[in-house]
Design an enzyme around this catalytic site. Structure first.
Site, PDB file in Angstrom:
ATOM      1  N   GLY A 248       4.211  -8.438  -6.569  1.00 36.43           N
ATOM      2  CA  GLY A 248       3.105  -7.747  -7.189  1.00 36.43           C
ATOM      3  C   GLY A 248       1.804  -8.451  -7.482  1.00 36.43           C
ATOM      4  O   GLY A 248       0.840  -7.795  -7.863  1.00 36.43           O
ATOM      5  N   GLU A 290       9.478 -11.822  -5.312  1.00 37.57           N
ATOM      6  CA  GLU A 290       9.509 -11.039  -4.074  1.00 37.57           C
ATOM      7  C   GLU A 290       8.118 -10.623  -3.642  1.00 37.57           C
ATOM      8  O   GLU A 290       7.812  -9.432  -3.586  1.00 37.57           O
ATOM      9  CB  GLU A 290      10.276  -9.758  -4.399  1.00 37.57           C
ATOM     10  CG  GLU A 290      11.454  -9.460  -3.578  1.00 37.57           C
ATOM     11  CD  GLU A 290      12.248  -8.378  -4.284  1.00 37.57           C
ATOM     12  OE1 GLU A 290      13.467  -8.431  -4.191  1.00 37.57           O
ATOM     13  OE2 GLU A 290      11.649  -7.492  -4.919  1.00 37.57           O
ATOM     14  N   GLY A 292       4.886  -9.637  -1.453  1.00 34.61           N
ATOM     15  CA  GLY A 292       4.588  -9.095  -0.133  1.00 34.61           C
ATOM     16  C   GLY A 292       3.101  -9.264   0.143  1.00 34.61           C
ATOM     17  O   GLY A 292       2.664 -10.101   0.941  1.00 34.61           O
ATOM     18  N   ARG A 330      -5.004   3.356   3.614  1.00 35.70           N
ATOM     19  CA  ARG A 330      -5.055   2.991   2.192  1.00 35.70           C
ATOM     20  C   ARG A 330      -6.213   3.622   1.428  1.00 35.70           C
ATOM     21  O   ARG A 330      -6.116   3.854   0.236  1.00 35.70           O
ATOM     22  CB  ARG A 330      -5.031   1.467   2.013  1.00 35.70           C
ATOM     23  CG  ARG A 330      -3.687   0.879   2.499  1.00 35.70           C
ATOM     24  CD  ARG A 330      -3.502  -0.579   2.135  1.00 35.70           C
ATOM     25  NE  ARG A 330      -3.260  -0.772   0.727  1.00 35.70           N
ATOM     26  CZ  ARG A 330      -4.146  -1.202  -0.131  1.00 35.70           C
ATOM     27  NH1 ARG A 330      -5.360  -1.541   0.294  1.00 35.70           N
ATOM     28  NH2 ARG A 330      -3.858  -1.311  -1.404  1.00 35.70           N
ATOM     29  N   TYR A 334      -5.043   5.796  -1.583  1.00 35.17           N
ATOM     30  CA  TYR A 334      -5.276   5.185  -2.904  1.00 35.17           C
ATOM     31  C   TYR A 334      -6.747   4.995  -3.244  1.00 35.17           C
ATOM     32  O   TYR A 334      -7.067   4.380  -4.255  1.00 35.17           O
ATOM     33  CB  TYR A 334      -4.644   3.786  -2.977  1.00 35.17           C
ATOM     34  CG  TYR A 334      -3.289   3.641  -2.359  1.00 35.17           C
ATOM     35  CD1 TYR A 334      -2.203   4.362  -2.840  1.00 35.17           C
ATOM     36  CD2 TYR A 334      -3.081   2.750  -1.297  1.00 35.17           C
ATOM     37  CE1 TYR A 334      -0.945   4.196  -2.280  1.00 35.17           C
ATOM     38  CE2 TYR A 334      -1.832   2.584  -0.740  1.00 35.17           C
ATOM     39  CZ  TYR A 334      -0.765   3.311  -1.226  1.00 35.17           C
ATOM     40  OH  TYR A 334       0.468   3.148  -0.670  1.00 35.17           O
ATOM     41  N   CYS A 359      -9.020  13.348  12.993  1.00 32.71           N
ATOM     42  CA  CYS A 359      -9.574  14.668  12.681  1.00 32.71           C
ATOM     43  C   CYS A 359      -9.304  15.017  11.237  1.00 32.71           C
ATOM     44  O   CYS A 359      -8.465  15.879  10.940  1.00 32.71           O
ATOM     45  CB  CYS A 359      -8.961  15.708  13.593  1.00 32.71           C
ATOM     46  SG  CYS A 359      -9.691  15.607  15.196  1.00 32.71           S
ATOM     47  N   GLU A 360     -10.004  14.362  10.351  1.00 30.19           N
ATOM     48  CA  GLU A 360      -9.776  14.562   8.937  1.00 30.19           C
ATOM     49  C   GLU A 360     -10.959  13.959   8.190  1.00 30.19           C
ATOM     50  O   GLU A 360     -11.312  12.809   8.429  1.00 30.19           O
ATOM     51  CB  GLU A 360      -8.478  13.839   8.568  1.00 30.19           C
ATOM     52  CG  GLU A 360      -8.095  14.001   7.160  1.00 30.19           C
ATOM     53  CD  GLU A 360      -6.617  14.377   6.998  1.00 30.19           C
ATOM     54  OE1 GLU A 360      -5.988  14.850   7.965  1.00 30.19           O
ATOM     55  OE2 GLU A 360      -6.132  14.191   5.890  1.00 30.19           O
ATOM     56  N   TYR A 389       0.241  -3.873   4.128  1.00 32.43           N
ATOM     57  CA  TYR A 389       0.280  -2.405   4.028  1.00 32.43           C
ATOM     58  C   TYR A 389      -0.740  -1.723   4.945  1.00 32.43           C
ATOM     59  O   TYR A 389      -1.275  -0.682   4.600  1.00 32.43           O
ATOM     60  CB  TYR A 389       0.106  -1.967   2.572  1.00 32.43           C
ATOM     61  CG  TYR A 389       1.144  -2.576   1.649  1.00 32.43           C
ATOM     62  CD1 TYR A 389       2.480  -2.199   1.765  1.00 32.43           C
ATOM     63  CD2 TYR A 389       0.812  -3.534   0.698  1.00 32.43           C
ATOM     64  CE1 TYR A 389       3.456  -2.771   0.944  1.00 32.43           C
ATOM     65  CE2 TYR A 389       1.782  -4.104  -0.124  1.00 32.43           C
ATOM     66  CZ  TYR A 389       3.094  -3.705   0.004  1.00 32.43           C
ATOM     67  OH  TYR A 389       4.060  -4.273  -0.802  1.00 32.43           O
TER      68      TYR A 389
HETATM   69  N1  LLP Z   1       9.574  -5.837  -4.490  1.00 30.20           N
HETATM   70  C1  LLP Z   1       9.714  -4.521  -4.650  1.00 30.20           C
HETATM   71  C2  LLP Z   1      10.981  -3.989  -5.156  1.00 30.20           C
HETATM   72  C3  LLP Z   1       8.644  -3.662  -4.331  1.00 30.20           C
HETATM   73  O1  LLP Z   1       8.793  -2.356  -4.504  1.00 30.20           O
HETATM   74  C4  LLP Z   1       7.445  -4.204  -3.820  1.00 30.20           C
HETATM   75  C5  LLP Z   1       6.335  -3.332  -3.456  1.00 30.20           C
HETATM   76  C6  LLP Z   1       7.363  -5.588  -3.660  1.00 30.20           C
HETATM   77  C7  LLP Z   1       8.446  -6.376  -4.018  1.00 30.20           C
HETATM   78  C8  LLP Z   1       6.150  -6.261  -3.117  1.00 30.20           C
HETATM   79  O2  LLP Z   1       5.034  -6.091  -3.929  1.00 30.20           O
HETATM   80  P1  LLP Z   1       3.640  -6.792  -3.523  1.00 30.20           P
HETATM   81  O3  LLP Z   1       3.814  -8.275  -3.741  1.00 30.20           O
HETATM   82  O4  LLP Z   1       3.375  -6.480  -2.109  1.00 30.20           O
HETATM   83  O5  LLP Z   1       2.656  -6.192  -4.434  1.00 30.20           O
HETATM   84  N2  LLP Z   1       1.600   0.650  -0.192  1.00 30.20           N
HETATM   85  C9  LLP Z   1       1.001   0.161  -1.409  1.00 30.20           C
HETATM   86  C10 LLP Z   1       1.856  -0.902  -2.070  1.00 30.20           C
HETATM   87  C11 LLP Z   1       3.252  -0.429  -2.385  1.00 30.20           C
HETATM   88  C12 LLP Z   1       4.095  -1.512  -2.990  1.00 30.20           C
HETATM   89  C13 LLP Z   1       5.499  -1.091  -3.076  1.00 30.20           C
HETATM   90  N3  LLP Z   1       6.390  -2.074  -3.544  1.00 30.20           N
HETATM   91  C14 LLP Z   1      -0.390  -0.360  -1.087  1.00 30.20           C
HETATM   92  O6  LLP Z   1      -0.802  -0.266   0.071  1.00 30.20           O
HETATM   93  O7  LLP Z   1      -1.091  -0.846  -1.953  1.00 30.20           O
END
Ligand code: LLP
Length: 430
Positions: A248, A290, A292, A330, A334, A359-360, A389
């Protein structure tokens, strides 16, 4: 520039990871996803080295592959020592194809059906992160049939609001993920898991949200989860060995966004972890994070070719590129904002709405892109910080083939995911 891997040469040429964006576009075509492999390694090391400094071998960084997932990327993060968080059989198959150590695969997801569970058991993955009671029961049943014991974590919803935007806010009590502590269901969930003879409860998991900027969110999560570990010990005699705080940390998409110094945040978090454990009289759990987005976001750039520049006097002006919400949904989802750069021209900038070719009307990439007034058909524009993402959320809307993903490393480039062709799009039609 927004990030260290973006620069401009004296003649105006935009570079990414030291390479000319125009040359890469000429070689690989557009739309084009670029991924800076060296930046990904750097981002991985911010986590692995900081955690190692504070916790030695008592920690693991797990890459949340939903942020961007393809075999080469899994190989890369794995070679940096990271585990992989997967949420579907597709992500799991990718990790397996990449040769990820099965012991380091964590299977998430709030709706695993028996077939998914069976597939993951067949792959002998290290851990299930169990989301709900039905999954717990199904997993116990399938493990009993196989006469084996599976290691698990339980997904707990700690009830923290991380002040991020609603769609990516997952730590609150009313979340669809995990089991809430506040209602008492979390504790029952944990006690049920401890009664399952074919499941070995290794620890708890929580994830408070994504694109988190607040200073103390993870400390607050620790302040809930560590006393919980102690309470479980006091009640059952079982000291769960591990704690996973999810992902996160936020990243900068625009100059006006705050910068999160992740190493400094992790320093504070690890200190808090050790202090709180000492106060509570519990051992420091094996600690997992974790991430991402913060691993891949600033390692990505998307390059597009301009098709038209439309000026509606007194109203608005558009730059339209081929691609858009199919490769980056995105803004549509969002209202997420980006930094847009011209591939070769600078100066005399005006505000354009950078739109795609779908087309949107909501097919907007960035509503206030600053681009040179002379931007015209055939020019290249680059959208920064698209590593997270974007590819993973891309679609075939309007039957657009997905762009290729090109990795950049040490002045070289190579294709990590091929560009889809029209034949690919038609392959499954009967
Ligand atoms: N762990 C779990 C259980 C999660 O649900 C997520 C993200 C992560 C780790 C990784 O979080 P990060 O470090 O990437 O913030 N599609 C959205 C983001 C959705 C995140 C969902 N879960 C966007 O484009 O902003």
């Amino acid at each position: 520039m927004l990030s260290e891997n973006i620069a401009r040469r004296e003649d105006g040429t935009l570079t990414f990871a030291g390479q000319s964006v125009a040359e890469l576009a000429a070689r690989y075509g557009t739309p084009l996803y670029l991924m800076d492999a060296d930046r990904i390694r750097h981002n991985c090391r911010v986590y692995t080295e900081t955690l190692r400094r504070h916790l030695g071998g008592n920690a693991l960084t797990v890459y949340a592959s939903k942020a961007a997932d393809f075999t080469e990327l899994c190989r890369l993060t794995h070679s940096e020592g990271l585990g992989v968080d997967v949420v579907s059989c597709g992500e799991l198959a990718t990790a397996v194809a990449a040769g990820v150590d099965r012991e380091k695969i964590f299977f998430h997801g709030n709706c695993k059906l028996d077939g998914d569970i069976a597939y993951a058991l067949d792959q002998a993955i290290g851990y299930f992160v169990v989301d709900n009671t039905e999954e717990l029961e199904a997993l116990e049943r399938l493990c009993a049939q196989r006469k084996r014991v599976q290691k698990i974590f339980l997904r707990i919803t700690p009830g923290i609001d991380p002040h991020t935007y609603e769609a990516v806010n997952t730590g609150r009590v009313d979340s669809k993920f995990g089991v809430a502590l506040a209602t008492g269901q979390g504790l029952d969930f944990i006690l049920s898991a401890l009664r399952c003879p074919h499941l070995s409860l290794e620890g708890l998991h929580c994830h408070v949200g994504s694109q988190v900027f607040d200073e103390d969110v993870y400390e607050r999560a620790l302040d809930i989860m560590l006393p919980l570990l102690r309470d479980i010990r006091d009640r059952t005699g079982v000291m769960l060995p591990a704690l996973n705080l999810g992902g996160g940390y936020g990243v900068r998409y625009r100059e006006s966004d705050r910068e999160v110094d992740i190493a400094a945040r992790l320093d504070g978090l690890c200190r808090h972890l050790k202090e709180r454990c000492a106060q509570l009289g519990i051992p420091v759990p094996f600690f997992l994070l974790e991430p991402g987005r913060s691993i891949v976001a600033d390692a990505g750039m998307t390059v597009y070719t301009v098709g038209s520049v439309k000026r509606i006097p007194g109203y608005k002006q558009y730059v339209a590129v081929q691609g858009g919400m199919a490769d980056n949904p995105r803004y549509a989802l969002y209202k997420a904002r980006y930094t847009v750069l011209h591939g070769s021209k600078v100066g005399n900038e005006e505000v354009f709405s950078l739109v795609g070719s779908c087309c949107e009307s909501d097919d907007v990439i960035e509503p206030e892109a600053l681009l040179p007034a002379g931007t015209c058909r055939g020019d290249l524009v680059a959208v920064c910080t698209t590593g997270a993402y974007n590819y993973s959320m891309s679609s075939h809307y309007n039957r657009l083939p997905r762009p290729c993903v090109v990795m950049l490393h040490g002045g070289e480039s190579y294709v990590a995911v091929e560009r889809e062709t029209l034949e690919d799009l038609l392959r499954y039609d009967r």
